[in-house]
Enzyme design. Structure first.
Site, PDB file in Angstrom:
ATOM      1  CG  ASP A   1      -5.517   4.675   5.430  1.00  0.00           C
ATOM      2  OD1 ASP A   1      -5.535   4.033   4.404  1.00  0.00           O
ATOM      3  OD2 ASP A   1      -4.571   5.063   5.917  1.00  0.00           O
TER       4      ASP A   1
ATOM      5  CB  SER B   1      -0.779   0.047   1.187  1.00  0.00           C
ATOM      6  OG  SER B   1      -0.123   0.027   2.405  1.00  0.00           O
TER       7      SER B   1
ATOM      8  CG  HIS C   1      -1.447   3.693   5.145  1.00  0.00           C
ATOM      9  ND1 HIS C   1      -2.980   3.302   5.031  1.00  0.00           N
ATOM     10  CD2 HIS C   1      -0.711   2.583   4.326  1.00  0.00           C
ATOM     11  CE1 HIS C   1      -2.833   2.217   4.301  1.00  0.00           C
ATOM     12  NE2 HIS C   1      -1.763   1.953   3.941  1.00  0.00           N
TER      13      HIS C   1
END
Length: 164
Positions: free
Chosen positions: A122, A56, A96
């Protein structure tokens, strides 16, 4: 038969040699634990080193890359910063980037994250009813990394960027 050979070696040792081997093993394990706990104190993070587990965050980070984290309370979280956070009900932390920051007038900060390789933010990953993360959710913030050089075959290079 590796296990049988090992047992034969142990049987041939006298008590002093066996005691010495057990003591050496114990010292190695305790040294590793002391180093880990020391890193926890120095960095302020419960997990000072993490492994990237998904794609990701590509192209910045790939599976298997190591991130070195700090989590100092006095440092403000900024947009663009890479954070490792834990969501209630999930055991594995997520790596992230901070996408948006929402600051209230009382100084309380909430923020939204997104993986670089993901199409959406998210909010779908957060627990039901949660739209923002808070400082308490953060395990640490990336301050350095180790990754293989993917452009040269059969060689690994260390890329370490520290912004402590």
């Amino acid at each position: 038969m590796l296990s049988l050979d090992f047992l034969d070696d142990v049987r041939r040792m006298n008590k002093r040699q066996l005691y010495y081997q057990v003591l050496n093993f114990g010292m190695i394990v305790s040294s590793a634990l002391m180093i880990w706990k020391g890193l926890m104190v120095i960095t302020g993070s419960e997990s000072p080193i993490v492994v990237v587990l998904s794609g990701s965050m590509e192209p910045a980070f790939h599976r298997g890359d190591l991130l070195f984290l700090t989590n100092r309370v006095e440092d403000p979280i900024r947009v663009g910063e890479i954070v490792v956070f834990r969501i209630e009900g999930r055991e594995i932390p997520i790596v992230h980037r901070v996408l948006k920051i929402h600051e209230k007038q009382n100084g309380h900060i909430k923020f939204l994250t997104k993986g670089d390789n993901n199409a959406v933010d998210d909010r779908g990953l957060y627990k039901q009813g949660q739209h923002w993360l808070e400082k308490k959710d953060v395990v640490g913030r990336a301050r350095g990394f180790y990754q293989e050089n993917r452009s040269v075959k059969d060689r690994n290079y260390l890329f370490l960027t520290l912004g402590l």
